[in-house]
Write an enzyme that holds these catalytic residues in place. Structure first.
Site, PDB file in Angstrom:
ATOM      1  N   SER A 156       0.817  -1.128   0.023  1.00 57.84           N
ATOM      2  CA  SER A 156       0.105  -0.177   0.085  1.00 57.84           C
ATOM      3  C   SER A 156       1.019   1.147  -0.143  1.00 57.84           C
ATOM      4  CB  SER A 156      -1.133   0.026   1.174  1.00 57.84           C
ATOM      5  OG  SER A 156      -2.055   1.047   0.994  1.00 57.84           O
ATOM      6  N   ASP A 251     -10.236  -2.805  -5.439  1.00 53.92           N
ATOM      7  CA  ASP A 251      -9.473  -1.946  -4.749  1.00 53.92           C
ATOM      8  C   ASP A 251      -9.134  -0.734  -5.653  1.00 53.92           C
ATOM      9  OD1 ASP A 251      -7.295  -0.632  -3.562  1.00 53.92           O
ATOM     10  OD2 ASP A 251      -5.762  -2.364  -3.529  1.00 53.92           O
ATOM     11  N   HIS A 281      -8.387  -4.544  -0.915  1.00 55.16           N
ATOM     12  CA  HIS A 281      -7.113  -3.694  -0.411  1.00 55.16           C
ATOM     13  C   HIS A 281      -6.784  -4.281   1.151  1.00 55.16           C
ATOM     14  CE1 HIS A 281      -4.063  -0.697  -0.425  1.00 55.16           C
ATOM     15  NE2 HIS A 281      -4.252  -0.650   0.929  1.00 55.16           N
TER      16      HIS A 281
END
Length: 311
Positions: A156, A251, A281
């Protein structure tokens, strides 16, 4: 809105972080601490060493070095940058993954506790991460690390930081990591992608949260070094390490990860792309989910193949 996310990720497939603005996110992030087993070096499977090194501007930042008890000298090393929207400290599952990578790959893992937005906006987090990479290269012998087998990784926001330090290393003429492991990475603050327009209310993370994240992380949109915050805004992508890039299906970051994979590939980097299905995610927070196990094994196999073929 409901999405056909695999049931194996319940209840996280129904959860979105209760974040409304960067200040609240920063306050929440400041309350997070590393697990006690890590802080006290009480893990039964790995040795965990805490060190303070110099980050951006000479400030002290903390790193944790994960070492399997059976590891030999001159080992490969993964320098890992955790996710958390640039606001949050590493969560428990981040440390668990670092431990698993160390054991299964047979490498040392350096877990970097970079400073966080909004108190420390760009460029502080990226520069802290670059300082940590430079520290590992500069102290490889003392750390019992093979200098030719140092890689970076992150998930991320940590994926953005891993991509950024590779660009920084290239641009500054310093030693470049062997590869970059980017797990559902943030890559583009412009958010001009179908997945950003489509996934505005997905669990765990979504486009609304990404917009808020960028407000806190890059308060000055006219910064000269924007590519070190938003890697897709780089002028060029040549001279960068090979990459393993993994996406989650539902996502908002999906398409920007694909765009970064394409940009690297077109510029000569070898890219392994793993598009997981039925995932949101941060899906690997559910460690026992079969999809998570398969994805983590794919990451491990990639690292083993890249690290150990040069030994």
């Amino acid at each position: 809105m409901k999405y056909p996310i695999n049931r194996e990720f319940f209840p996280f497939s129904r959860i979105a972080p209760p974040i409304r603005n960067p200040k609240v996110a920063g306050w929440m992030g400041s309350k997070m601490k590393p697990p006690r087993r890590v802080l006290k070096n009480r893990d039964k499977d790995v040795s965990v060493t805490k060190r303070y090194i110099k980050g951006y501007g000479g400030a002290d930042i903390q790193i944790f070095i994960f070492e399997p008890f059976s590891i030999k000298n001159n080992s490969p090393c993964l320098v890992y940058y955790h996710g958390g929207g640039f606001f949050f400290e590493g969560a428990g599952y981040h440390y668990s993954l670092a431990k698993k990578y160390a054991i299964e790959v047979g490498c040392r893992v350096v877990f970097v506790c970079y400073r966080l937005a909004p108190k420390y906006p760009h460029p502080v987090p990226a520069e802290d991460c670059y300082s940590a990479l430079e520290y590992i290269f500069g102290n490889a012998d003392a750390l019992k690390v093979d200098k030719s087998a140092i890689a970076v990784g992150g998930d991320s926001a940590g994926g953005a930081l891993a991509a950024a330090v590779c660009q920084m290393a290239r641009d500054r003429g310093s030693e470049i990591p062997l590869f970059q492991l980017l797990i559902y990475p943030v890559t583009d603050r412009r958010m001009d992608y179908d997945s950003c327009r489509k996934y505005t209310d997905t669990p765990m993370w979504n486009a609304k949260l990404s917009g808020m994240m960028w407000q806190g992380y890059v308060p000055n949109p006219d910064t000269d070094d924007i590519a070190y915050a938003s890697p897709m805004e780089a002028d060029r992508f040549d001279g960068l390490p090979d990459a393993y890039i993994e996406t989650a299906e539902f996502d908002c970051l999906h398409d920007e990860a694909i765009a970064y994979a394409s940009a690297l590939s077109k510029s000569g980097s070898a890219v392994t792309l793993n598009e997981t299905k039925g995932t949101m995610h941060g899906f690997d927070i559910v460690k026992a989910a079969p999809t998570t196990i398969n994805a983590v094994n794919a990451r491990i196999n990639y690292m083993k193949n890249r690290f150990w073929k040069i030994q």
